[in-house]
Design a protein around this motif. Structure first.
Motif, PDB file in Angstrom:
ATOM      1  N   TRP A  26       3.261   1.672   9.190  1.00  0.00           N
ATOM      2  CA  TRP A  26       2.074   2.200   8.519  1.00  0.00           C
ATOM      3  C   TRP A  26       0.888   2.232   9.471  1.00  0.00           C
ATOM      4  O   TRP A  26       0.579   1.229  10.134  1.00  0.00           O
ATOM      5  CB  TRP A  26       1.740   1.346   7.302  1.00  0.00           C
ATOM      6  CG  TRP A  26       2.879   1.146   6.351  1.00  0.00           C
ATOM      7  CD1 TRP A  26       3.909   2.006   6.090  1.00  0.00           C
ATOM      8  CD2 TRP A  26       3.112  -0.005   5.532  1.00  0.00           C
ATOM      9  NE1 TRP A  26       4.758   1.458   5.160  1.00  0.00           N
ATOM     10  CE2 TRP A  26       4.289   0.220   4.800  1.00  0.00           C
ATOM     11  CE3 TRP A  26       2.428  -1.203   5.362  1.00  0.00           C
ATOM     12  CZ2 TRP A  26       4.800  -0.700   3.895  1.00  0.00           C
ATOM     13  CZ3 TRP A  26       2.937  -2.122   4.470  1.00  0.00           C
ATOM     14  CH2 TRP A  26       4.105  -1.871   3.741  1.00  0.00           C
ATOM     15  N   PRO A  27       0.187   3.345   9.526  1.00  0.00           N
ATOM     16  CA  PRO A  27      -0.987   3.448  10.410  1.00  0.00           C
ATOM     17  C   PRO A  27      -2.035   2.366  10.131  1.00  0.00           C
ATOM     18  O   PRO A  27      -2.666   1.864  11.063  1.00  0.00           O
ATOM     19  CB  PRO A  27      -1.541   4.839  10.114  1.00  0.00           C
ATOM     20  CG  PRO A  27      -0.372   5.614   9.587  1.00  0.00           C
ATOM     21  CD  PRO A  27       0.480   4.607   8.853  1.00  0.00           C
ATOM     22  N   GLU A  28      -2.199   1.972   8.865  1.00  0.00           N
ATOM     23  CA  GLU A  28      -3.173   0.924   8.522  1.00  0.00           C
ATOM     24  C   GLU A  28      -2.791  -0.412   9.155  1.00  0.00           C
ATOM     25  O   GLU A  28      -3.653  -1.210   9.511  1.00  0.00           O
ATOM     26  CB  GLU A  28      -3.289   0.688   7.014  1.00  0.00           C
ATOM     27  CG  GLU A  28      -3.278   1.878   6.107  1.00  0.00           C
ATOM     28  CD  GLU A  28      -1.891   2.346   5.683  1.00  0.00           C
ATOM     29  OE1 GLU A  28      -1.480   2.101   4.532  1.00  0.00           O
ATOM     30  OE2 GLU A  28      -1.221   2.988   6.511  1.00  0.00           O
ATOM     31  N   LEU A  29      -1.486  -0.661   9.251  1.00  0.00           N
ATOM     32  CA  LEU A  29      -1.018  -1.902   9.865  1.00  0.00           C
ATOM     33  C   LEU A  29      -1.269  -1.879  11.369  1.00  0.00           C
ATOM     34  O   LEU A  29      -1.714  -2.870  11.949  1.00  0.00           O
ATOM     35  CB  LEU A  29       0.465  -2.127   9.562  1.00  0.00           C
ATOM     36  CG  LEU A  29       1.075  -3.412  10.115  1.00  0.00           C
ATOM     37  CD1 LEU A  29       0.347  -4.652   9.603  1.00  0.00           C
ATOM     38  CD2 LEU A  29       2.550  -3.483   9.780  1.00  0.00           C
ATOM     39  N   THR A  31      -3.618  -0.253  12.895  1.00  0.00           N
ATOM     40  CA  THR A  31      -5.055  -0.438  13.049  1.00  0.00           C
ATOM     41  C   THR A  31      -5.435  -1.900  12.907  1.00  0.00           C
ATOM     42  O   THR A  31      -6.232  -2.435  13.685  1.00  0.00           O
ATOM     43  CB  THR A  31      -5.825   0.425  12.023  1.00  0.00           C
ATOM     44  OG1 THR A  31      -5.510   1.794  12.274  1.00  0.00           O
ATOM     45  CG2 THR A  31      -7.320   0.209  12.109  1.00  0.00           C
ATOM     46  N   CYS A  32      -4.867  -2.576  11.940  1.00  0.00           N
ATOM     47  CA  CYS A  32      -5.140  -3.988  11.696  1.00  0.00           C
ATOM     48  C   CYS A  32      -4.720  -4.834  12.897  1.00  0.00           C
ATOM     49  O   CYS A  32      -5.470  -5.709  13.341  1.00  0.00           O
ATOM     50  CB  CYS A  32      -4.421  -4.435  10.426  1.00  0.00           C
ATOM     51  SG  CYS A  32      -4.752  -6.127   9.940  1.00  0.00           S
ATOM     52  N   SER A  35      -7.047  -4.173  15.807  1.00  0.00           N
ATOM     53  CA  SER A  35      -8.356  -4.779  15.546  1.00  0.00           C
ATOM     54  C   SER A  35      -8.330  -6.289  15.775  1.00  0.00           C
ATOM     55  O   SER A  35      -9.353  -6.886  16.091  1.00  0.00           O
ATOM     56  CB  SER A  35      -8.809  -4.495  14.110  1.00  0.00           C
ATOM     57  OG  SER A  35      -9.040  -3.123  13.936  1.00  0.00           O
ATOM     58  N   GLU A  70      -4.891 -10.715   5.765  1.00  0.00           N
ATOM     59  CA  GLU A  70      -5.084  -9.279   5.569  1.00  0.00           C
ATOM     60  C   GLU A  70      -4.110  -8.720   4.522  1.00  0.00           C
ATOM     61  O   GLU A  70      -2.900  -8.924   4.638  1.00  0.00           O
ATOM     62  CB  GLU A  70      -4.895  -8.525   6.890  1.00  0.00           C
ATOM     63  CG  GLU A  70      -5.905  -8.867   7.954  1.00  0.00           C
ATOM     64  CD  GLU A  70      -7.288  -8.338   7.633  1.00  0.00           C
ATOM     65  OE1 GLU A  70      -7.415  -7.385   6.839  1.00  0.00           O
ATOM     66  OE2 GLU A  70      -8.258  -8.902   8.187  1.00  0.00           O
ATOM     67  N   ILE A  72      -2.922  -5.735   4.075  1.00  0.00           N
ATOM     68  CA  ILE A  72      -1.889  -4.846   4.623  1.00  0.00           C
ATOM     69  C   ILE A  72      -0.779  -5.645   5.294  1.00  0.00           C
ATOM     70  O   ILE A  72       0.391  -5.264   5.242  1.00  0.00           O
ATOM     71  CB  ILE A  72      -2.494  -3.794   5.590  1.00  0.00           C
ATOM     72  CG1 ILE A  72      -1.473  -2.695   5.915  1.00  0.00           C
ATOM     73  CG2 ILE A  72      -3.017  -4.436   6.861  1.00  0.00           C
ATOM     74  CD1 ILE A  72      -1.061  -1.846   4.746  1.00  0.00           C
ATOM     75  N   LYS A  75       1.352  -7.054   2.518  1.00  0.00           N
ATOM     76  CA  LYS A  75       2.170  -5.957   1.964  1.00  0.00           C
ATOM     77  C   LYS A  75       3.365  -5.673   2.886  1.00  0.00           C
ATOM     78  O   LYS A  75       4.486  -5.473   2.411  1.00  0.00           O
ATOM     79  CB  LYS A  75       1.303  -4.714   1.792  1.00  0.00           C
ATOM     80  CG  LYS A  75       2.003  -3.565   1.138  1.00  0.00           C
ATOM     81  CD  LYS A  75       1.036  -2.394   0.936  1.00  0.00           C
ATOM     82  CE  LYS A  75       1.749  -1.196   0.361  1.00  0.00           C
ATOM     83  NZ  LYS A  75       0.856  -0.036   0.225  1.00  0.00           N
ATOM     84  N   TRP A  76       3.134  -5.661   4.206  1.00  0.00           N
ATOM     85  CA  TRP A  76       4.222  -5.433   5.172  1.00  0.00           C
ATOM     86  C   TRP A  76       5.253  -6.549   5.100  1.00  0.00           C
ATOM     87  O   TRP A  76       6.454  -6.305   5.099  1.00  0.00           O
ATOM     88  CB  TRP A  76       3.651  -5.312   6.589  1.00  0.00           C
ATOM     89  CG  TRP A  76       4.700  -5.052   7.629  1.00  0.00           C
ATOM     90  CD1 TRP A  76       5.254  -5.964   8.473  1.00  0.00           C
ATOM     91  CD2 TRP A  76       5.341  -3.807   7.923  1.00  0.00           C
ATOM     92  NE1 TRP A  76       6.187  -5.369   9.281  1.00  0.00           N
ATOM     93  CE2 TRP A  76       6.262  -4.036   8.966  1.00  0.00           C
ATOM     94  CE3 TRP A  76       5.219  -2.524   7.410  1.00  0.00           C
ATOM     95  CZ2 TRP A  76       7.056  -3.035   9.508  1.00  0.00           C
ATOM     96  CZ3 TRP A  76       6.009  -1.521   7.954  1.00  0.00           C
ATOM     97  CH2 TRP A  76       6.918  -1.767   8.984  1.00  0.00           C
TER      98      TRP A  76
END
Length: 104
Positions: A26-29, A31-32, A35, A70, A72, A75-76
């Motif tokens: 997932w792109p959000e993961l 990014t996390c 970061s 986090e 995300i 969720k992963w």
């Protein structure tokens, strides 16, 4: 940058599914993780033992210790829990590895 390595265990028969899920990360993961100071992250599979060997680089001011908080990441972990050994909170069971050799 600091390089670290971890070992995890995949449940037997899930190598293709593990790879598929990571191919579609997932792109959000991503990014996390970035970061938090994580980069150059690779995971290798050793077939005979079902061990996953992860190696990554992290910045000196990384925030990897905050990743478990986090949403995300949680969720992963839940998404991956059916195919690998996990702790009660769905986080992967990991063992850190000590570097004994490095060649640059």
């Amino acid at each position: 940058m600091e390089k670290i390595a971890l070992v995890m265990t995949l449940l037997p028969g899930y190598e293709a599914e593990y790879k598929k899920r990571h191919d579609e990360i997932w792109p959000e993961l991503v990014t996390c993780l970035k970061s938090a100071g994580v980069s150059d992250y690779s995971i290798f599979f050793e077939k005979e033992s079902n061990k996953l060997f992860a190696v990554l680089k992290r910045t000196s001011d990384h925030k990897m210790d905050q990743l478990p908080l986090e949403p995300i990441v949680k969720k992963w972990w839940a998404f991956m829990a059916d195919i690998m050994e996990t702790n009660e909170d769905n986080s992967p069971k990991t063992n850190s590895l000590d570097r004994v050799f490095h060649l640059e």
